[in-house]
Scaffold this active site. Structure first.
Site, PDB file in Angstrom:
ATOM      1  CE  LYS A 160      -3.685   2.606   0.585  1.00  0.00           C
ATOM      2  NZ  LYS A 160      -4.622   2.805  -0.538  1.00  0.00           N
ATOM      3  CB  CYS A 195      -4.043   8.970  -4.134  1.00  0.00           C
ATOM      4  SG  CYS A 195      -5.460   8.679  -3.053  1.00  0.00           S
TER       5      CYS A 195
HETATM    6  O1  RRO Z   1      -6.332   4.926  -0.802  1.00  0.00           O
HETATM    7  C1  RRO Z   1      -7.038   5.210  -1.790  1.00  0.00           C
HETATM    8  O2  RRO Z   1      -8.158   5.759  -1.676  1.00  0.00           O
HETATM    9  C2  RRO Z   1      -6.589   4.943  -3.169  1.00  0.00           C
HETATM   10  C3  RRO Z   1      -5.313   5.241  -3.625  1.00  0.00           C
HETATM   11 BR1  RRO Z   1      -3.944   5.897  -2.527  1.00  0.00          BR
HETATM   12  C4  RRO Z   1      -4.999   5.031  -4.991  1.00  0.00           C
HETATM   13  O3  RRO Z   1      -3.880   5.298  -5.486  1.00  0.00           O
HETATM   14  N1  RRO Z   1      -5.986   4.535  -5.799  1.00  0.00           N
HETATM   15  C5  RRO Z   1      -7.219   4.269  -5.340  1.00  0.00           C
HETATM   16  O4  RRO Z   1      -8.072   3.823  -6.128  1.00  0.00           O
HETATM   17  N2  RRO Z   1      -7.507   4.453  -4.002  1.00  0.00           N
END
Ligand code: RRO
Length: 313
Positions: A45, A131
């Site tokens: 993550k 993100c």
């Molecule tokens: O954590 C999120 O809401 C998220 C991230 Br960092 C990302 O790069 N892509 C996504 O679909 N959710």
């Protein structure tokens, strides 16, 4: 013998299939499960400087054609991921891993990469520029000047292998402009695509949204996004210096989807929504299905068809 082995950043991977950042990679338990699966590697993550709780629940919803999420970058902090990955790396020195990270500005990106260097991490860094779900923060990947500035600053100090996770682009001019920026830097790879940002999935019987953050708006993954993902993979494959490789992410749930990503130019593929639905056993099925297609077509290795998409004269 059919092989699905590949190379990224001059490192060997005995399978070209792995998880997409954000799915099954939030803590040591999940990363260990991926490490024991048929995926050749994993990516964590995206880690930030401080741990984050993320957005309020419900924040992920599976649909019949994919998923919507607005997780809001919940993570244990980059230090945690570096510690876990460096520990797993010691147990399996022959494997190569990816650590994803993301800062809220270029100074934070530099601080994150300093942490990576100091930790002694020997794998590949994925800098997440896409993100879609932090309220009030636009996706960096859509601000071309900022992407250029981040890469210029980052490559002055960070010397290890580094790739970027990009949002999907939808215009040929944007493919051209972004490729021109990316080609200026010694990137190991670009990873296309992150989820399609700010979709809205609704429940018509309840007359309600299905996730709580941002009044239901969230990143879309799964079947919905495969054509967009293939377009981005192929557009960058056509435009980037050959030493910048492509990781293909978006809409992969069977061997045929992987075959298509590789045909469009991907050297590695990542699985998000389908991994969330099936769990890490999915990697055995996907590998079996990809190998069966390769065997049927008479291909022995992925270089036999990578990027060899045909056009209609
Ligand atoms: O954590 C999120 O809401 C998220 C991230 Br960092 C990302 O790069 N892509 C996504 O679909 N959710």
């Amino acid at each position: 013998m059919v092989s699905t082995a590949t190379n990224i950043a001059q490192k060997k991977f005995d399978n070209c299939i792995m998880n997409a950042s954000g799915v099954w990679c939030s803590d040591e338990n999940e990363l260990t499960e991926l490490d024991r699966s048929e995926a050749s590697s994993f990516v964590t993550k995206s880690g930030t400087l401080q741990p984050r709780k993320g957005n309020p629940q419900p924040r992920y919803f599976p649909t019949s054609l994919g998923s919507i999420n607005s997780m809001g970058l919940p993570n244990q902090g980059l230090d945690y991921y570096l510690e876990v990955v460096n520990r797993l790396q010691q147990r399996k020195p022959h494997k190569n891993y990816f650590v994803s990270c993301t800062g809220f500005n270029v100074q934070e990106d530099i601080s994150l990469l300093k942490k990576v260097a100091v930790s002694g991490f020997t794998g590949v860094v994925e800098l997440n520029l896409s993100c879609p779900n932090v309220p009030g923060k636009p996706q960096t990947g859509y601000d071309f000047e900022t992407v250029d500035n981040i890469l210029k600053t980052v490559f002055k100090s960070y010397k290890g292998p580094l790739g970027v996770k990009l949002p999907p682009y939808f215009d040929i001019v944007h493919f051209n402009q972004m490729a021109q920026i990316l080609n200026k830097y010694p990137l190991a790879y670009v990873n296309s695509v992150n989820s399609i940002g700010n979709g809205l999935y609704i429940d018509d019987t309840q007359e309600q949204v299905v996730i709580k953050p941002k009044n239901g708006f969230g990143g879309i993954g799964g079947d919905y996004i495969k054509p967009t993902a293939l377009a981005n993979v192929h557009a960058f494959y056509q435009r980037l210096n050959p030493d910048i490789q492509i990781i293909g992410t978006g809409g992969i749930k069977n061997g045929r989807d992987i075959f298509e990503h590789i045909l469009c130019g991907a050297s590695m593929v990542q699985v998000g929504t389908a991994l969330m639905k099936e769990g890490p056993d999915i990697f055995a099925r996907l590998t079996r299905e990809l190998k069966a297609i390769m065997r049927d077509k008479g291909y022995e290795k992925i270089a036999d068809f990578k990027g060899k998409l045909q056009y209609i004269e």
